[in-house]
Design an enzyme around this catalytic site. Sequence first.
Site, PDB file in Angstrom:
ATOM      1  CE1 TYR A  11      33.843  43.632  31.103  1.00  0.00           C
ATOM      2  CE2 TYR A  11      35.938  42.628  31.708  1.00  0.00           C
ATOM      3  CZ  TYR A  11      35.202  43.476  30.903  1.00  0.00           C
ATOM      4  OH  TYR A  11      35.839  44.170  29.903  1.00  0.00           O
ATOM      5  CB  CYS A  57      29.288  33.717  28.082  1.00  0.00           C
ATOM      6  SG  CYS A  57      29.275  35.486  27.873  1.00  0.00           S
TER       7      CYS A  57
HETATM    8  N1  SAH Z   1      31.717  37.387  37.404  1.00  0.00           N
HETATM    9  C1  SAH Z   1      30.300  37.544  37.661  1.00  0.00           C
HETATM   10  C2  SAH Z   1      29.553  38.276  36.548  1.00  0.00           C
HETATM   11  C3  SAH Z   1      29.807  37.860  35.147  1.00  0.00           C
HETATM   12  S1  SAH Z   1      28.660  38.475  33.953  1.00  0.00           S
HETATM   13  C4  SAH Z   1      29.674  36.190  37.933  1.00  0.00           C
HETATM   14  O1  SAH Z   1      30.305  35.157  37.744  1.00  0.00           O
HETATM   15  O2  SAH Z   1      28.528  36.159  38.379  1.00  0.00           O
HETATM   16  C5  SAH Z   1      29.437  39.884  33.311  1.00  0.00           C
HETATM   17  C6  SAH Z   1      29.286  41.112  34.192  1.00  0.00           C
HETATM   18  O3  SAH Z   1      29.974  42.177  33.530  1.00  0.00           O
HETATM   19  C7  SAH Z   1      27.866  41.602  34.409  1.00  0.00           C
HETATM   20  O4  SAH Z   1      27.655  41.778  35.772  1.00  0.00           O
HETATM   21  C8  SAH Z   1      27.823  42.947  33.662  1.00  0.00           C
HETATM   22  O5  SAH Z   1      26.973  43.885  34.304  1.00  0.00           O
HETATM   23  C9  SAH Z   1      29.263  43.382  33.729  1.00  0.00           C
HETATM   24  N2  SAH Z   1      29.741  44.310  32.683  1.00  0.00           N
HETATM   25  C10 SAH Z   1      29.309  44.455  31.410  1.00  0.00           C
HETATM   26  N3  SAH Z   1      30.056  45.340  30.742  1.00  0.00           N
HETATM   27  C11 SAH Z   1      31.009  45.775  31.605  1.00  0.00           C
HETATM   28  C12 SAH Z   1      32.087  46.704  31.512  1.00  0.00           C
HETATM   29  N4  SAH Z   1      32.337  47.334  30.366  1.00  0.00           N
HETATM   30  N5  SAH Z   1      32.857  46.893  32.588  1.00  0.00           N
HETATM   31  C13 SAH Z   1      32.620  46.236  33.750  1.00  0.00           C
HETATM   32  N6  SAH Z   1      31.599  45.359  33.901  1.00  0.00           N
HETATM   33  C14 SAH Z   1      30.807  45.132  32.862  1.00  0.00           C
END
Ligand code: SAH
Length: 451
Positions: A310, A406
């Site tokens: 993610y 979160c």
């Molecule tokens: N680690 C990063 C983003 C965290 S937010 C930071 O700290 O900025 C969570 C992220 O997960 C988002 O970018 C969203 O687009 C992504 N996301 C949501 N569902 C997902 C999935 N099933 N697989 C991979 N990424 C996903």
Amino acid sequence: MEKNQIIKLEITDLSYDALGVAHTEDGITVFVNNALPGEVVEAQILKVKKNLAFARVQNILVKSPERIEVKKNQWVQTGLASLAHLSYDAQLKFKQQQVENLLQKAHLTDVTVKETLPSPQITGYRNKAEVPVRQINGKLEIGFFRKHSHDMVPLENFFTTDAKIDQILVATRDILRKNHVSAYNEKSHLGAIKYLMVRVGHYTGEIMVVLVSTVKNFPQLPQVISEIEQLPNVKSVVLNYNPQKTNVILGRKDILLAGNPYITDQIGEQKFMISPQSFFQINSEQTTRLYDLAVRQADLQADDVVIDAYSGIGTIGLSVAQHVKKVIGVEVVKSAVEDSENNAALNQIDNADFALGKAEEMMPKWQEQGLSTDVVFVDPPRKGLTPEFIEATVKTGPKKVVYISCNPATLVRDLQQFQELGYKFDTIAPVDMFPMTPHVETVVLMSRVDK
Ligand code: SAH
């Protein structure tokens, strides 16, 4: 109990979404907007269900010592800042308590929840705003929806967002008004502008303005662009095309109107490019502390293979890349993956790769292909991880898993699965990323139990 009735209630608790909770003698739980534990209020019943009711405060008979006078009631009413009426110390305790309660329900009683790490800024901390645009009494207005409704309250001061963003929002509203651009109407589905999204680079001051529109073009657009472009520090102007009748704010297509298709900002020493659709932590100063905490706990070694699941625009993975052998990220939003690759180059990092896909599909695939990992960072959206993801992660054998969450409810659920699969954890650290709101962010370090 019936709608519009006024009753006296003693508030005994605060719900996870910041409503005061009262229990009546006949066994009904009443959720009361703008009421705090310890208060006695006269409340008007808004809605009654079987054993539940919702109400709003009419009169506070006994006030909580933790109550703060809020300059604008709308901040609390709209859910922009639904905890603004509670002292900051009490907000921090409330968040810690939330996590403790969830652990208790899950019988994870030997886990300590640390005191919530306060945010350096408690108002004006947001580096991004997404605000609805509507026509009210014949005038184009920006504002925020009242909680659980699409009834928009006009606002100029958004309280939790950076004041520079508020200025750009108001200036853009005035440009739209002056040029007689139409606002979206949810009932008729007519009108052009649905939302304004504005981002500011906290450390660079660069600004991005996104007009979310039901149409790709309108006659006044060239004039609107040239006026927005001249606002201070605007580096990127984008039209997001969203013709759909949905509550989703952004449509899929971005059309660059002026400047760059991204802005840049910094986290620590590193620079990051951020596109309109990419996730970027919204509380910049607290993000540094969140990442420091997560990274410190991971105790990284020079030959570690690290997963950043993610990964957004790659911020976590890239911040650790120079201390480890290899970083592999996975993220589902295409423009975010592109940003993370550009960000690797921007920071001269050549040992990080970012894959486009769903983490819950990629991880099992990599595991079957024989991937072996040392440290896994996960930072999922509110719905948390899936059992398949957790199972595959564990099979890749990491000695440490760092979970940034979160949503403490899904966190606790996922921790239980990790525990069953041989991981231990003893502390959860809440980090306040969202002051004045009930949102709870936490970091947990899990270590593999070696037999
Ligand atoms: N680690 C990063 C983003 C965290 S937010 C930071 O700290 O900025 C969570 C992220 O997960 C988002 O970018 C969203 O687009 C992504 N996301 C949501 N569902 C997902 C999935 N099933 N697989 C991979 N990424 C996903």
